[in-house]
Design a protein around this motif. Structure first.
Motif, PDB file in Angstrom:
ATOM      1  N   TYR A  66       0.790  -1.340   0.173  1.00 51.28           N
ATOM      2  CA  TYR A  66       0.022  -0.004   0.126  1.00 51.28           C
ATOM      3  C   TYR A  66       1.041   1.375  -0.188  1.00 51.28           C
ATOM      4  N   SER A  67       1.862   1.353   1.001  1.00 54.95           N
ATOM      5  CA  SER A  67       2.644   2.486   1.043  1.00 54.95           C
ATOM      6  C   SER A  67       3.781   2.599  -0.089  1.00 54.95           C
ATOM      7  N   THR A  68       4.080   1.532  -0.551  1.00 56.07           N
ATOM      8  CA  THR A  68       5.048   1.586  -1.914  1.00 56.07           C
ATOM      9  C   THR A  68       4.092   2.190  -2.888  1.00 56.07           C
ATOM     10  N   THR A  69       2.890   1.458  -3.183  1.00 57.01           N
ATOM     11  CA  THR A  69       2.259   1.949  -4.494  1.00 57.01           C
ATOM     12  C   THR A  69       2.014   3.279  -4.177  1.00 57.01           C
ATOM     13  N   SER A  70       1.515   4.036  -2.986  1.00 59.11           N
ATOM     14  CA  SER A  70       1.440   5.464  -2.959  1.00 59.11           C
ATOM     15  C   SER A  70       2.541   6.203  -3.279  1.00 59.11           C
ATOM     16  N   TRP A  71       3.901   5.640  -2.732  1.00 57.26           N
ATOM     17  CA  TRP A  71       5.056   6.405  -3.200  1.00 57.26           C
ATOM     18  C   TRP A  71       5.372   6.414  -4.582  1.00 57.26           C
ATOM     19  N   VAL A  72       5.053   5.153  -5.341  1.00 55.16           N
ATOM     20  CA  VAL A  72       5.410   5.083  -6.762  1.00 55.16           C
ATOM     21  C   VAL A  72       4.486   6.256  -7.304  1.00 55.16           C
ATOM     22  N   LYS A  73       3.047   6.224  -6.856  1.00 53.25           N
ATOM     23  CA  LYS A  73       2.114   7.417  -7.600  1.00 53.25           C
ATOM     24  C   LYS A  73       2.801   8.862  -7.590  1.00 53.25           C
ATOM     25  N   ARG A  74       3.129   9.070  -6.317  1.00 48.39           N
ATOM     26  CA  ARG A  74       3.570  10.346  -6.029  1.00 48.39           C
ATOM     27  C   ARG A  74       5.115  10.583  -6.688  1.00 48.39           C
ATOM     28  N   THR A  75       5.844   9.896  -6.747  1.00 47.76           N
ATOM     29  CA  THR A  75       7.119   9.905  -7.174  1.00 47.76           C
ATOM     30  C   THR A  75       7.336   9.860  -8.611  1.00 47.76           C
ATOM     31  N   TYR A  76       6.824   8.787  -9.217  1.00 42.18           N
ATOM     32  CA  TYR A  76       7.109   8.324 -10.663  1.00 42.18           C
ATOM     33  C   TYR A  76       5.317   7.985 -10.986  1.00 42.18           C
ATOM     34  N   PRO A  77       4.548   8.915 -11.257  1.00 40.89           N
ATOM     35  CA  PRO A  77       3.138   8.763 -11.795  1.00 40.89           C
ATOM     36  C   PRO A  77       2.964   7.893 -13.209  1.00 40.89           C
ATOM     37  N   ASP A  78       3.931   7.916 -14.021  1.00 42.91           N
ATOM     38  CA  ASP A  78       3.858   7.392 -15.213  1.00 42.91           C
ATOM     39  C   ASP A  78       3.882   5.923 -15.227  1.00 42.91           C
ATOM     40  N   ILE A  79       4.632   5.252 -14.039  1.00 42.65           N
ATOM     41  CA  ILE A  79       4.738   3.937 -13.725  1.00 42.65           C
ATOM     42  C   ILE A  79       3.480   3.261 -13.562  1.00 42.65           C
ATOM     43  N   LYS A  80       3.052   1.962 -14.105  1.00 39.53           N
ATOM     44  CA  LYS A  80       1.935   1.351 -13.766  1.00 39.53           C
ATOM     45  C   LYS A  80       2.102   0.305 -12.856  1.00 39.53           C
ATOM     46  N   VAL A  81       1.092   0.149 -11.737  1.00 39.01           N
ATOM     47  CA  VAL A  81       1.483  -0.884 -10.807  1.00 39.01           C
ATOM     48  C   VAL A  81       0.240  -2.025 -10.861  1.00 39.01           C
ATOM     49  N   LEU A  82       0.567  -3.115 -11.127  1.00 40.50           N
ATOM     50  CA  LEU A  82      -0.337  -4.216 -10.982  1.00 40.50           C
ATOM     51  C   LEU A  82      -0.312  -4.823  -9.601  1.00 40.50           C
ATOM     52  N   ALA A  83      -1.228  -4.951  -8.788  1.00 40.90           N
ATOM     53  CA  ALA A  83      -1.037  -5.688  -7.615  1.00 40.90           C
ATOM     54  C   ALA A  83      -1.430  -7.146  -7.744  1.00 40.90           C
ATOM     55  N   LEU A  84      -0.350  -7.940  -7.118  1.00 45.83           N
ATOM     56  CA  LEU A  84      -0.407  -9.474  -7.203  1.00 45.83           C
ATOM     57  C   LEU A  84      -0.289  -9.881  -5.907  1.00 45.83           C
TER      58      LEU A  84
END
Length: 220
Positions: A66-84
């Protein structure tokens, strides 16, 4: 043919190595980094060579999904995250999508389903598993149908206190905690919940969250 760069964030070494081997068999994908948690990801991710996709575990030490995905969204919004994930609970699904995940799929899925999910996220921008489809997309489509029929704005049927409750319902707070925060009894909160279910033609808290996101009451 373009190859999409993938990062794996998974704390179980054996599973992570298996995923590396599996993803490398998908001809359009290349694993460029594998880490065991979000802290390690934040330290090793190269800003000059960002991946297209991150496969993100949820339950990890030091810095969870959860916190890592939030960090990715804030820091590198162009990276797409797929939760597994191994979790198919409403809370896990809600939290990951609110954190910024573009898709959610179970770890026990077939390789073909994983490939399809990765294709959907990288090429369409989103993916929903059967679990999420059943809990979220039906609600979204329901309101698309309402709009196509030019029916009234569903927000107009909600009063201020119901909107306040709806915002709290989109957090991790329990209904009992919401009651305390709103200085109301748990029974009154149950009444707000049931009233919203009735007014909005919903059945679950996930449906309420989807409605709130779709109508700009909360953001993801």
């Amino acid at each position: 043919m373009r190859r999409f760069n993938v990062v794996l964030v998974e704390d179980h070494t054996l599973l992570r190595k298996g995923l590396v081997s599996l993803v490398e068999r998908f001809e359009e994908y290349k694993v460029v980094l594998e880490v065991s948690n979000g802290k390690e990801l934040s330290e090793k991710l190269d800003p000059a060579c960002l991946p297209d996709l991150i496969l993100m575990d949820i339950n990890m030490p030091e810095m969870d999904g959860y916190s890592t995905t939030s960090w990715v969204k804030r820091t590198y919004p162009d990276i797409k995250v797929l939760a597994l994930s191994m979790y198919d609970t409403e809370n896990a699904i809600i939290r990951m999508f609110k954190a910024g995940a573009r898709g959610y799929i179970m770890k026990y899925c077939d390789p073909g389903d994983l490939r399809f999910a990765m294709d959907s996220v990288t090429k369409k921008g989103y993916y929903y598993s059967e679990t999420v489809t059943g809990r979220l997309i039906h609600t979204i489509n329901q309101y698309e149908d309402l709009e196509s029929l030019d029916q009234i704005n569903p927000l107009s049927v909600l009063n201020d206190r119901e909107l306040e409750f709806l915002r709290f319902a989109c957090t991790e707070m329990t209904y009992k905690e919401i009651a305390s925060r709103m200085y109301l009894s748990p029974r009154t909160i149950d009444g707000y919940r049931d009233a919203l279910f009735d007014k909005l033609r919903l059945k679950t808290r996930v449906g309420l969250v989807t409605f709130a996101i779709r109508n700009g009451i909360v953001s993801i």
